[in-house]
Design a protein around this motif. Structure first.
Motif, PDB file in Angstrom:
ATOM      1  N   ALA A  67       3.157   9.275  -0.334  1.00 12.08           N
ATOM      2  CA  ALA A  67       2.593   9.446  -1.673  1.00 12.08           C
ATOM      3  C   ALA A  67       3.573   9.018  -2.767  1.00 12.08           C
ATOM      4  CB  ALA A  67       2.147  10.895  -1.880  1.00 12.08           C
ATOM      5  N   PRO A  68       4.878   9.356  -2.688  1.00 14.22           N
ATOM      6  CA  PRO A  68       5.812   8.849  -3.701  1.00 14.22           C
ATOM      7  C   PRO A  68       5.856   7.323  -3.753  1.00 14.22           C
ATOM      8  CG  PRO A  68       6.809  10.687  -2.532  1.00 14.22           C
ATOM      9  CD  PRO A  68       5.549  10.327  -1.790  1.00 14.22           C
ATOM     10  N   ARG A  69       5.740   6.665  -2.620  1.00 14.09           N
ATOM     11  CA  ARG A  69       5.708   5.201  -2.616  1.00 14.09           C
ATOM     12  C   ARG A  69       4.452   4.698  -3.323  1.00 14.09           C
ATOM     13  NH1 ARG A  69       7.842   2.981   3.313  1.00 14.09           N
ATOM     14  NH2 ARG A  69       9.546   4.474   3.598  1.00 14.09           N
ATOM     15  N   MET A  70       3.345   5.387  -3.118  1.00 20.37           N
ATOM     16  CA  MET A  70       2.110   5.014  -3.812  1.00 20.37           C
ATOM     17  C   MET A  70       2.313   5.075  -5.324  1.00 20.37           C
ATOM     18  SD  MET A  70      -0.773   7.096  -1.624  1.00 20.37           S
ATOM     19  CE  MET A  70      -0.987   6.888   0.149  1.00 20.37           C
ATOM     20  N   LEU A  71       2.944   6.143  -5.792  1.00 20.85           N
ATOM     21  CA  LEU A  71       3.145   6.324  -7.231  1.00 20.85           C
ATOM     22  C   LEU A  71       4.102   5.285  -7.800  1.00 20.85           C
ATOM     23  CD1 LEU A  71       3.382  10.224  -7.487  1.00 20.85           C
ATOM     24  CD2 LEU A  71       1.398   8.763  -7.890  1.00 20.85           C
ATOM     25  N   GLU A  72       5.040   4.840  -6.972  1.00 16.13           N
ATOM     26  CA  GLU A  72       6.020   3.846  -7.438  1.00 16.13           C
ATOM     27  C   GLU A  72       5.500   2.408  -7.311  1.00 16.13           C
ATOM     28  OE1 GLU A  72       9.340   4.661  -4.964  1.00 16.13           O
ATOM     29  OE2 GLU A  72       9.721   6.647  -5.838  1.00 16.13           O
ATOM     30  N   GLY A  73       4.314   2.246  -6.712  1.00 13.60           N
ATOM     31  CA  GLY A  73       3.804   0.900  -6.470  1.00 13.60           C
ATOM     32  C   GLY A  73       4.587   0.164  -5.406  1.00 13.60           C
ATOM     33  N   ASP A  74       5.197   0.927  -4.499  1.00 10.54           N
ATOM     34  CA  ASP A  74       5.991   0.353  -3.412  1.00 10.54           C
ATOM     35  C   ASP A  74       5.101   0.251  -2.179  1.00 10.54           C
ATOM     36  OD1 ASP A  74       7.702  -0.295  -1.373  1.00 10.54           O
ATOM     37  OD2 ASP A  74       8.941   1.514  -1.530  1.00 10.54           O
ATOM     38  N   TYR A  75       4.698  -0.957  -1.841  1.00 14.14           N
ATOM     39  CA  TYR A  75       3.797  -1.158  -0.711  1.00 14.14           C
ATOM     40  C   TYR A  75       4.475  -1.879   0.450  1.00 14.14           C
ATOM     41  CZ  TYR A  75       0.625   0.032  -4.487  1.00 14.14           C
ATOM     42  OH  TYR A  75       0.019   0.671  -5.544  1.00 14.14           O
ATOM     43  N   GLU A  76       5.814  -1.862   0.442  1.00 13.88           N
ATOM     44  CA  GLU A  76       6.541  -2.464   1.558  1.00 13.88           C
ATOM     45  C   GLU A  76       6.241  -1.689   2.844  1.00 13.88           C
ATOM     46  OE1 GLU A  76       8.573  -5.288   1.770  1.00 13.88           O
ATOM     47  OE2 GLU A  76       7.489  -5.594  -0.110  1.00 13.88           O
ATOM     48  N   PRO A  77       6.135  -2.397   3.962  1.00 15.76           N
ATOM     49  CA  PRO A  77       5.681  -1.734   5.183  1.00 15.76           C
ATOM     50  C   PRO A  77       6.737  -0.905   5.887  1.00 15.76           C
ATOM     51  CG  PRO A  77       6.095  -4.060   5.594  1.00 15.76           C
ATOM     52  CD  PRO A  77       6.288  -3.849   4.119  1.00 15.76           C
ATOM     53  N   GLY A  78       6.484   0.399   5.939  1.00 15.32           N
ATOM     54  CA  GLY A  78       7.160   1.233   6.918  1.00 15.32           C
ATOM     55  C   GLY A  78       6.332   1.163   8.191  1.00 15.32           C
ATOM     56  N   PHE A  79       5.037   0.963   7.983  1.00 12.44           N
ATOM     57  CA  PHE A  79       4.096   0.756   9.080  1.00 12.44           C
ATOM     58  C   PHE A  79       2.975  -0.117   8.539  1.00 12.44           C
ATOM     59  CE2 PHE A  79       0.670   2.344  12.012  1.00 12.44           C
ATOM     60  CZ  PHE A  79       1.220   1.810  13.161  1.00 12.44           C
ATOM     61  N   TYR A  80       2.741  -1.248   9.177  1.00 11.73           N
ATOM     62  CA  TYR A  80       1.803  -2.246   8.664  1.00 11.73           C
ATOM     63  C   TYR A  80       0.352  -1.763   8.710  1.00 11.73           C
ATOM     64  CZ  TYR A  80       5.393  -5.934   8.899  1.00 11.73           C
ATOM     65  OH  TYR A  80       6.514  -6.704   8.710  1.00 11.73           O
ATOM     66  N   VAL A  81      -0.419  -2.177   7.697  1.00  8.49           N
ATOM     67  CA  VAL A  81      -1.858  -1.945   7.697  1.00  8.49           C
ATOM     68  C   VAL A  81      -2.478  -2.527   8.968  1.00  8.49           C
ATOM     69  CG1 VAL A  81      -4.019  -2.659   6.590  1.00  8.49           C
ATOM     70  CG2 VAL A  81      -2.146  -1.762   5.199  1.00  8.49           C
ATOM     71  N   LYS A  82      -2.095  -3.735   9.333  1.00 13.70           N
ATOM     72  CA  LYS A  82      -2.691  -4.390  10.502  1.00 13.70           C
ATOM     73  C   LYS A  82      -2.425  -3.621  11.787  1.00 13.70           C
ATOM     74  CE  LYS A  82       1.227  -7.623  10.903  1.00 13.70           C
ATOM     75  NZ  LYS A  82       1.642  -9.034  10.750  1.00 13.70           N
ATOM     76  N   HIS A  83      -1.264  -2.992  11.876  1.00 10.76           N
ATOM     77  CA  HIS A  83      -0.957  -2.230  13.082  1.00 10.76           C
ATOM     78  C   HIS A  83      -1.692  -0.888  13.088  1.00 10.76           C
ATOM     79  CE1 HIS A  83       3.001  -4.638  13.778  1.00 10.76           C
ATOM     80  NE2 HIS A  83       1.919  -5.274  14.203  1.00 10.76           N
ATOM     81  N   PHE A  84      -1.909  -0.317  11.912  1.00 11.98           N
ATOM     82  CA  PHE A  84      -2.674   0.930  11.851  1.00 11.98           C
ATOM     83  C   PHE A  84      -4.128   0.670  12.237  1.00 11.98           C
ATOM     84  CE2 PHE A  84      -4.006   4.807   9.155  1.00 11.98           C
ATOM     85  CZ  PHE A  84      -3.803   5.659  10.229  1.00 11.98           C
ATOM     86  N   ILE A  85      -4.659  -0.460  11.800  1.00 13.54           N
ATOM     87  CA  ILE A  85      -6.020  -0.846  12.205  1.00 13.54           C
ATOM     88  C   ILE A  85      -6.086  -0.993  13.724  1.00 13.54           C
ATOM     89  CG2 ILE A  85      -7.697  -2.738  12.143  1.00 13.54           C
ATOM     90  CD1 ILE A  85      -6.903  -3.145   9.187  1.00 13.54           C
ATOM     91  N   LYS A  86      -5.075  -1.631  14.298  1.00 15.70           N
ATOM     92  CA  LYS A  86      -5.014  -1.768  15.762  1.00 15.70           C
ATOM     93  C   LYS A  86      -5.022  -0.408  16.445  1.00 15.70           C
ATOM     94  CE  LYS A  86      -1.109  -1.956  17.598  1.00 15.70           C
ATOM     95  NZ  LYS A  86      -0.089  -1.054  18.212  1.00 15.70           N
TER      96      LYS A  86
END
Length: 291
Positions: free
Chosen positions: A224-243
């Motif tokens: 959530a803090p990353r969301m507020l900071e606009g930090d979208y760098e991957p700690g875990f990729y969207v594509k891998h979460f979809i997988k």
């Protein structure tokens, strides 16, 4: 038995794999490395790791092999292909797949490894890039107790919460449980932030209030803090979460289990991916909520 003289082979040095390998290296183990993009292994190589030109070469020259690749198809190729680990590893080698993959594939790898007197474990992890860097991952393990005991010194370098969940495939099933729990939690975190902003609250202060209460979670305190900071760098990729969610949904359906929260989360993340966010971190889900 393993010792500090044991050579650890690492296949896959992405966001997670590099940090996990680096922690093993810092603990004094000699490291062999293979990854599809050699540049991703530059830090490990600069610190003394040995580059191997193929999975088969790495397998022949390593006492323990740790894999952290992207998709089940990658796992299948790396382990079961003609030039893969099972065909080329020496008898007595320990192989640990830490990729989040399909439980039936973990069982197949275990069967074929056992036929060659190779000790296999499935050991997917949770904790993201922060957990990998800090050696604080949760490690969910499937395999035999004696093999688990043998490799525990390595697990303790990479993680903190390390539990043998059962036979081969149990680690992967446990990771599916983990991902199902995260799936709807991420929706809740995004909705909560959107509500706080709409109500005119300071969302950072709101997080300070709710993160230590009943609403507390890794997603709330770390993402959530990353969301507020606009930090979208991957700690875990969207594509891998979809997988992962796709594997979990398929597994649930095979067992006749209804998972409506998982289905909704998968739908939203696919929508996010279609907007070009495949390589963003999972916290980028907040973009769908207009904040």
């Amino acid at each position: 038995m393993l010792s500090k003289e044991s050579v650890i082979g690492i296949v896959g040095t992405g966001v997670m794999g590099e940090s996990m390998a680096r922690n093993l290296q810092k603990s004094g183990y000699s490291i062999n490395v293979f990854t599809r993009t050699k540049e991703k292994a530059h830090l490990l190589l600069e610190n003394g790791a040995t580059w191997k030109k193929s999975v088969s070469e790495l397998a022949k020259d390593s006492d323990v092999i740790v894999t952290m690749v992207g998709y089940p198809s990658d796992v299948e190729r790396v382990y079961l292909g003609q030039d893969g680990i099972i065909e080329n590893a020496n008898e007595g080698t320990y192989v640990i797949d830490m990729t989040t993959s399909k439980p039936p594939l973990a069982k197949q790898i275990d069967r074929e490894a056992a036929e060659r007197n190779i000790h296999a474990m499935d050991a997917p992890v949770s904790g993201g890039d922060v957990g990998a860097k800090n050696g604080a991952l949760a490690i969910m393990v499937g395999g035999e107790q004696d093999v688990f005991d043998d490799v525990m010194p390595l697990f303790e370098i990479m993680g903190e919460n390390i539990i043998l969940q059962g036979d081969a495939g149990a680690g992967q099933h446990t990771k599916m449980v983990n991902q199902i729990a995260i799936a709807t939690n991420m929706i809740g975190v995004c909705e909560a932030i959107a509500y706080a902003k709409k109500a005119g609250l300071n969302p950072t202060q709101v997080l300070d209030s709710i993160s230590t209460g009943a609403a507390g979670s890794f997603s709330l305190s770390k993402l959530a803090p990353r969301m507020l900071e606009g930090d979208y760098e991957p700690g875990f990729y969207v594509k891998h979460f979809i997988k992962d969610m796709t594997i979990a949904l398929d597994s649930a359906q095979e067992m006749g289990l209804s998972t409506p929260g998982l289905e909704l989360s998968l739908k939203l993340y696919k929508e996010l991916a279609e907007k070009g966010e495949n390589d963003s971190g999972t916290q980028a889900l907040i973009k769908l909520f207009g904040t």
